[in-house]
Write an enzyme that holds these catalytic residues in place. Structure first.
Site, mmCIF file in Angstrom:
data_model
loop_
_atom_site.group_PDB
_atom_site.id
_atom_site.type_symbol
_atom_site.label_atom_id
_atom_site.label_comp_id
_atom_site.label_asym_id
_atom_site.label_seq_id
_atom_site.Cartn_x
_atom_site.Cartn_y
_atom_site.Cartn_z
ATOM 1 N N ASP A 1 0.835 -1.205 0.000
ATOM 2 C CA ASP A 1 0.000 0.000 0.000
ATOM 3 C C ASP A 1 0.869 1.255 0.000
ATOM 4 O O ASP A 1 1.794 1.374 0.795
ATOM 5 C CB ASP A 1 -0.876 0.010 1.262
ATOM 6 C CG ASP A 1 -1.724 1.272 1.372
ATOM 7 O OD1 ASP A 1 -2.684 1.398 0.595
ATOM 8 O OD2 ASP A 1 -1.411 2.133 2.220
ATOM 9 N N TYR B 1 2.554 9.941 0.184
ATOM 10 C CA TYR B 1 3.631 9.368 0.998
ATOM 11 C C TYR B 1 4.994 9.712 0.375
ATOM 12 O O TYR B 1 6.025 9.544 1.013
ATOM 13 C CB TYR B 1 3.531 7.839 1.109
ATOM 14 C CG TYR B 1 2.266 7.296 1.743
ATOM 15 C CD1 TYR B 1 1.343 8.136 2.361
ATOM 16 C CD2 TYR B 1 1.997 5.932 1.728
ATOM 17 C CE1 TYR B 1 0.185 7.625 2.934
ATOM 18 C CE2 TYR B 1 0.843 5.419 2.306
ATOM 19 C CZ TYR B 1 -0.066 6.270 2.906
ATOM 20 O OH TYR B 1 -1.202 5.747 3.464
ATOM 21 N N LYS C 1 -2.987 5.830 -3.830
ATOM 22 C CA LYS C 1 -4.134 6.706 -3.540
ATOM 23 C C LYS C 1 -3.957 8.087 -4.161
ATOM 24 O O LYS C 1 -2.861 8.665 -4.128
ATOM 25 C CB LYS C 1 -4.306 6.883 -2.022
ATOM 26 C CG LYS C 1 -4.281 5.587 -1.258
ATOM 27 C CD LYS C 1 -4.582 5.749 0.211
ATOM 28 C CE LYS C 1 -4.118 4.523 0.971
ATOM 29 N NZ LYS C 1 -2.670 4.482 1.219
ATOM 30 N N HIS D 1 -7.884 9.273 -1.762
ATOM 31 C CA HIS D 1 -7.265 9.276 -0.426
ATOM 32 C C HIS D 1 -8.167 9.876 0.666
ATOM 33 O O HIS D 1 -8.274 9.345 1.750
ATOM 34 C CB HIS D 1 -5.927 10.029 -0.490
ATOM 35 C CG HIS D 1 -4.954 9.610 0.566
ATOM 36 N ND1 HIS D 1 -3.592 9.682 0.383
ATOM 37 C CD2 HIS D 1 -5.121 9.114 1.815
ATOM 38 C CE1 HIS D 1 -2.987 9.243 1.478
ATOM 39 N NE2 HIS D 1 -3.896 8.886 2.354
#
Ligand code: A2P
Length: 274
Positions: A43, A48, A73, A106
């Site tokens: 994931d 990120y 996401k 997200h």
């Protein structure tokens, strides 16, 4: 380890590696080490900042791309039809992949008012084979109800913050009623003292397991899909070893009683992430 079947028929492993807040360099190593140790679901998210490393890690593992379930996401700043397509293009390019297994919005970012338009773009992406399944993250029932009312397409996944100190019972039960798989972010309660909880330590000691394993097994037994992050190979192995044993009903109830309203607790009705 038995896969879940999502409501659109897509098969998904029952536990995955979380990658927040690993850097690109750290992700490359962690992802390849995790895959070599048996992880089949990874994931990540644009926000990120590690999609390059995650993609390299998948490649470096030496395991066939088709055997690995990769999900990312779409961030708030890329909501909207054309922006969503551009965002996915960027994600695939950074990861060095030609499709994603799951693509999630997200956050709903309701003040922007664009999540429905974004969802329509994800539906087209799935039709075009760019992503195998589509879902959301941090979407409240009211947000999902709108998507379903306007498009007739229900997300297959809703990834929310969920662990014994923040169990989101009503939210997870709504997901279950709609046959939406609940994925757990922060499944080990990062930034709380969950891993040090005395009740968990006692259960863990009684059954010769670790507190992290007891938490992850509780999530698995609730039919949720935990995404524990670890940069350490020993912990990765420990976290994956939760499928050959069970918690009793009594142990499950003891953990149910740990609900404490603790966690990050962002309210998706007002929380904005770009
Ligand atoms: P580390 O990478 O040093 O192992 P989350 O709940 O967001 O998945 O975060 C898990 C946190 O707990 C991370 O900081 C991770 O750090 C740590 N962690 C992961 N697995 C274990 C484990 N089995 N035992 C103890 N700590 C763990």
């Amino acid at each position: 380890m038995q896969n879940h079947t999502l409501r659109d028929g897509t098969s998904i492993p029952p536990l995955g590696l979380g990658t927040y807040p690993l850097s690109n360099a750290e992700s490359e190593v962690a992802v390849s080490e995790a895959i070599v140790r048996g992880y089949r679901l990874i994931d990540t998210a644009v926000n990120y900042g590690n999609e390059v490393g995650v993609g390299k890690g998948v490649l470096r593992s030496g395991v066939d791309r088709q055997e690995i379930f990769v999900q990312s996401k779409l961030p708030g700043r890329d909501h909207g039809h054309d922006s969503a397509f551009r965002s996915l293009e960027g994600t695939l390019k950074r990861m060095g992949l030609d499709y994603l297994d799951a693509y999630l919005i997200h956050w709903p970012n309701p003040s922007q008012g664009l999540y429905l338009e974004t969802w329509k773009a994800l539906i087209q992406m799935q039709e075009q084979g760019l992503v195998r399944t589509i879902g959301v993250s941090n979407f409240l029932p009211e947000h999902i109800d709108l998507l379903v009312k306007e498009t007739g397409v229900t997300p297959t996944i809703n990834q929310i913050e969920l662990h014994p100190y923040s169990q989101k019972r009503e939210w997870a039960s709504y997901n279950r009623q709609k046959a939406i798989l609940t994925q757990c972010w922060s499944p080990l309660g990062r930034k709380t003292r969950l891993l040090k909880d005395p009740s968990l330590a006692e259960i863990a000691q009684n059954i010769g397991r670790t507190p992290a394993q007891v938490i992850l097994r509780w999530e698995v037994q609730k039919a949720h899909l935990p995404l524990p992050k670890s940069a350490h190979t020993r912990r990765m192995e420990e976290n994956l070893d939760v499928f050959s044993w069970e918690l009793t009903q009594e142990q499950m109830s003891t953990i149910d009683d740990l609900e404490a309203g603790l966690g990050r607790g962002f309210d998706p009705a007002t929380h904005e992430e770009m």
